[in-house]
Write a protein that holds these residues in place. Sequence first.
Motif, PDB file in Angstrom:
ATOM      1  N   SER A  65       0.788  -1.233   0.000  1.00  0.00           N
ATOM      2  CA  SER A  65       0.000   0.000   0.000  1.00  0.00           C
ATOM      3  C   SER A  65       0.817   1.279   0.000  1.00  0.00           C
ATOM      4  CB  SER A  65      -0.920   0.028   1.221  1.00  0.00           C
ATOM      5  OG  SER A  65      -1.769  -1.082   1.224  1.00  0.00           O
ATOM      6  N   ILE A  66       1.990   1.247   0.621  1.00  0.00           N
ATOM      7  CA  ILE A  66       2.792   2.462   0.780  1.00  0.00           C
ATOM      8  C   ILE A  66       3.954   2.416  -0.210  1.00  0.00           C
ATOM      9  CG2 ILE A  66       4.094   3.914   2.388  1.00  0.00           C
ATOM     10  CD1 ILE A  66       1.215   3.522   3.276  1.00  0.00           C
ATOM     11  N   GLN A  67       4.086   3.455  -1.021  1.00  0.00           N
ATOM     12  CA  GLN A  67       5.186   3.538  -1.991  1.00  0.00           C
ATOM     13  C   GLN A  67       6.447   4.082  -1.328  1.00  0.00           C
ATOM     14  OE1 GLN A  67       5.220   2.489  -5.182  1.00  0.00           O
ATOM     15  NE2 GLN A  67       7.373   3.012  -5.250  1.00  0.00           N
ATOM     16  N   SER A  68       6.270   5.150  -0.528  1.00  0.00           N
ATOM     17  CA  SER A  68       7.417   5.822   0.063  1.00  0.00           C
ATOM     18  C   SER A  68       6.948   6.694   1.224  1.00  0.00           C
ATOM     19  CB  SER A  68       8.112   6.681  -0.992  1.00  0.00           C
ATOM     20  OG  SER A  68       9.276   7.275  -0.483  1.00  0.00           O
ATOM     21  N   PHE A  69       7.903   7.231   1.968  1.00  0.00           N
ATOM     22  CA  PHE A  69       7.604   8.212   3.005  1.00  0.00           C
ATOM     23  C   PHE A  69       8.793   9.148   3.133  1.00  0.00           C
ATOM     24  CE2 PHE A  69      10.007   5.081   5.301  1.00  0.00           C
ATOM     25  CZ  PHE A  69      10.609   5.724   6.370  1.00  0.00           C
ATOM     26  N   GLU A  70       8.528  10.336   3.678  1.00  0.00           N
ATOM     27  CA  GLU A  70       9.596  11.310   3.854  1.00  0.00           C
ATOM     28  C   GLU A  70       9.265  12.239   5.015  1.00  0.00           C
ATOM     29  OE1 GLU A  70       9.918  13.769   0.363  1.00  0.00           O
ATOM     30  OE2 GLU A  70       7.969  14.665   0.664  1.00  0.00           O
ATOM     31  N   LEU A  71      10.296  12.866   5.543  1.00  0.00           N
ATOM     32  CA  LEU A  71      10.108  13.880   6.571  1.00  0.00           C
ATOM     33  C   LEU A  71       9.393  15.065   5.938  1.00  0.00           C
ATOM     34  CD1 LEU A  71      10.694  14.960   9.437  1.00  0.00           C
ATOM     35  CD2 LEU A  71      12.821  15.880   8.512  1.00  0.00           C
ATOM     36  N   PHE A  72       8.320  15.507   6.563  1.00  0.00           N
ATOM     37  CA  PHE A  72       7.548  16.626   6.047  1.00  0.00           C
ATOM     38  C   PHE A  72       7.856  17.894   6.831  1.00  0.00           C
ATOM     39  CE2 PHE A  72       3.606  19.174   6.003  1.00  0.00           C
ATOM     40  CZ  PHE A  72       3.515  19.414   4.647  1.00  0.00           C
ATOM     41  N   GLU A  73       7.937  17.759   8.151  1.00  0.00           N
ATOM     42  CA  GLU A  73       8.190  18.915   9.018  1.00  0.00           C
ATOM     43  C   GLU A  73       8.777  18.397  10.320  1.00  0.00           C
ATOM     44  OE1 GLU A  73       5.611  22.780  10.307  1.00  0.00           O
ATOM     45  OE2 GLU A  73       4.633  20.840  10.485  1.00  0.00           O
ATOM     46  N   GLU A  74       9.676  19.187  10.902  1.00  0.00           N
ATOM     47  CA  GLU A  74      10.317  18.735  12.133  1.00  0.00           C
ATOM     48  C   GLU A  74      10.628  19.919  13.040  1.00  0.00           C
ATOM     49  OE1 GLU A  74      13.658  15.501  13.010  1.00  0.00           O
ATOM     50  OE2 GLU A  74      14.365  17.091  11.703  1.00  0.00           O
ATOM     51  N   ASN A  75      10.386  19.731  14.329  1.00  0.00           N
ATOM     52  CA  ASN A  75      10.799  20.671  15.365  1.00  0.00           C
ATOM     53  C   ASN A  75      11.308  19.821  16.514  1.00  0.00           C
ATOM     54  OD1 ASN A  75      10.976  22.390  17.591  1.00  0.00           O
ATOM     55  ND2 ASN A  75       9.294  23.668  16.881  1.00  0.00           N
ATOM     56  N   ILE A  76      12.605  19.562  16.535  1.00  0.00           N
ATOM     57  CA  ILE A  76      13.193  18.652  17.517  1.00  0.00           C
ATOM     58  C   ILE A  76      12.978  19.166  18.933  1.00  0.00           C
ATOM     59  CG2 ILE A  76      15.355  17.644  18.350  1.00  0.00           C
ATOM     60  CD1 ILE A  76      16.230  17.531  15.399  1.00  0.00           C
ATOM     61  N   LYS A 123       9.938   2.705  16.755  1.00  0.00           N
ATOM     62  CA  LYS A 123       9.272   1.483  16.278  1.00  0.00           C
ATOM     63  C   LYS A 123       8.505   1.768  14.987  1.00  0.00           C
ATOM     64  CE  LYS A 123       8.508  -0.671  20.761  1.00  0.00           C
ATOM     65  NZ  LYS A 123       7.480  -1.031  21.753  1.00  0.00           N
ATOM     66  N   PHE A 124       7.848   2.914  14.952  1.00  0.00           N
ATOM     67  CA  PHE A 124       7.043   3.274  13.785  1.00  0.00           C
ATOM     68  C   PHE A 124       7.919   3.476  12.551  1.00  0.00           C
ATOM     69  CE2 PHE A 124       4.736   6.407  11.153  1.00  0.00           C
ATOM     70  CZ  PHE A 124       3.599   5.654  10.887  1.00  0.00           C
ATOM     71  N   VAL A 125       8.959   4.295  12.657  1.00  0.00           N
ATOM     72  CA  VAL A 125       9.795   4.563  11.480  1.00  0.00           C
ATOM     73  C   VAL A 125      10.595   3.327  11.083  1.00  0.00           C
ATOM     74  CG1 VAL A 125       9.888   7.059  11.829  1.00  0.00           C
ATOM     75  CG2 VAL A 125      11.710   5.646  12.737  1.00  0.00           C
ATOM     76  N   GLU A 126      10.956   2.484  12.042  1.00  0.00           N
ATOM     77  CA  GLU A 126      11.649   1.240  11.708  1.00  0.00           C
ATOM     78  C   GLU A 126      10.722   0.315  10.907  1.00  0.00           C
ATOM     79  OE1 GLU A 126      14.304  -2.278  13.803  1.00  0.00           O
ATOM     80  OE2 GLU A 126      13.074  -0.991  15.083  1.00  0.00           O
ATOM     81  N   GLY A 127       9.466   0.225  11.342  1.00  0.00           N
ATOM     82  CA  GLY A 127       8.498  -0.573  10.592  1.00  0.00           C
ATOM     83  C   GLY A 127       8.340  -0.072   9.173  1.00  0.00           C
ATOM     84  N   LEU A 128       8.217   1.242   9.014  1.00  0.00           N
ATOM     85  CA  LEU A 128       8.123   1.814   7.666  1.00  0.00           C
ATOM     86  C   LEU A 128       9.383   1.521   6.858  1.00  0.00           C
ATOM     87  CD1 LEU A 128       6.517   5.312   8.359  1.00  0.00           C
ATOM     88  CD2 LEU A 128       5.519   3.493   6.976  1.00  0.00           C
ATOM     89  N   ALA A 129      10.544   1.798   7.448  1.00  0.00           N
ATOM     90  CA  ALA A 129      11.806   1.641   6.726  1.00  0.00           C
ATOM     91  C   ALA A 129      12.031   0.198   6.287  1.00  0.00           C
ATOM     92  CB  ALA A 129      12.964   2.112   7.599  1.00  0.00           C
ATOM     93  N   PRO A 133       9.008   0.166  -0.120  1.00  0.00           N
ATOM     94  CA  PRO A 133       9.973  -0.111  -1.190  1.00  0.00           C
ATOM     95  C   PRO A 133      10.935   1.024  -1.550  1.00  0.00           C
ATOM     96  CG  PRO A 133       7.739  -0.018  -2.086  1.00  0.00           C
ATOM     97  CD  PRO A 133       7.627   0.103  -0.600  1.00  0.00           C
ATOM     98  N   GLU A 134      10.519   2.282  -1.418  1.00  0.00           N
ATOM     99  CA  GLU A 134      11.377   3.399  -1.837  1.00  0.00           C
ATOM    100  C   GLU A 134      11.641   4.337  -0.674  1.00  0.00           C
ATOM    101  OE1 GLU A 134       9.739   5.468  -5.181  1.00  0.00           O
ATOM    102  OE2 GLU A 134       9.370   3.610  -6.284  1.00  0.00           O
ATOM    103  N   ILE A 135      12.928   4.585  -0.402  1.00  0.00           N
ATOM    104  CA  ILE A 135      13.314   5.509   0.669  1.00  0.00           C
ATOM    105  C   ILE A 135      14.461   6.369   0.158  1.00  0.00           C
ATOM    106  CG2 ILE A 135      14.113   5.740   3.049  1.00  0.00           C
ATOM    107  CD1 ILE A 135      13.082   2.896   3.534  1.00  0.00           C
ATOM    108  N   SER A 136      14.285   7.678   0.227  1.00  0.00           N
ATOM    109  CA  SER A 136      15.331   8.593  -0.236  1.00  0.00           C
ATOM    110  C   SER A 136      16.479   8.628   0.771  1.00  0.00           C
ATOM    111  CB  SER A 136      14.760  10.000  -0.411  1.00  0.00           C
ATOM    112  OG  SER A 136      14.485  10.578   0.848  1.00  0.00           O
ATOM    113  N   ASP A 137      17.619   9.146   0.328  1.00  0.00           N
ATOM    114  CA  ASP A 137      18.775   9.272   1.220  1.00  0.00           C
ATOM    115  C   ASP A 137      18.471  10.213   2.393  1.00  0.00           C
ATOM    116  OD1 ASP A 137      20.294   7.484  -0.239  1.00  0.00           O
ATOM    117  OD2 ASP A 137      21.264   9.041  -1.449  1.00  0.00           O
TER     118      ASP A 137
END
Length: 157
Positions: A65-76, A123-129, A133-137
């Motif tokens: 179902s998921i092609q890819s994901f990326e960081l959209f916005e971040e405030n550490i 856990k969430f990002v590890e599951g996605l990663a 199938p596609e993950i940018s650098d």
Amino acid sequence: MGFMDKLKDAGKVALKGTMAAAATSYGTVISGKHNLCKVAMNSAYDTLIFIKIAAVEEQCVMKDSIQSFELFEENIAAGRHSIKLYYQDGEESIVSLKVDKDRGSALPAADQRVAAQYANAAKFVEGLANHVPEISDNTKQWVNQIMRFANKSELFS
């Protein structure tokens, strides 16, 4: 259908609602497909479960179902991380990851507190990663950052 059959069906629906409400929420969809749903995962961390109120809206096997994901916005500093999910069908969702700033507050060291706060996000990002199938650098670098925050091994070298 008799009264007892209706009672059994009602019990099944109530059990599903209870299980959905008790599922670990990794974040909330704030825009796009599945807007305002909590995002949970199955125990194998290969299926996203979108929960609206106490009902499962949809379950998505990530590799299908998921092609890819990326960081959209971040405030550490605020512990806010939003990612964009790109679905195989061309739709998108923006998910605000949940970082529990109160978790681990009794731990003595700052790195231990941060690791506790980021445990579920990792856990969430590890599951996605592991299943998308596609993950940018850039996304790989961000995933490694979240894993470091959670005091876990980086996924990408």
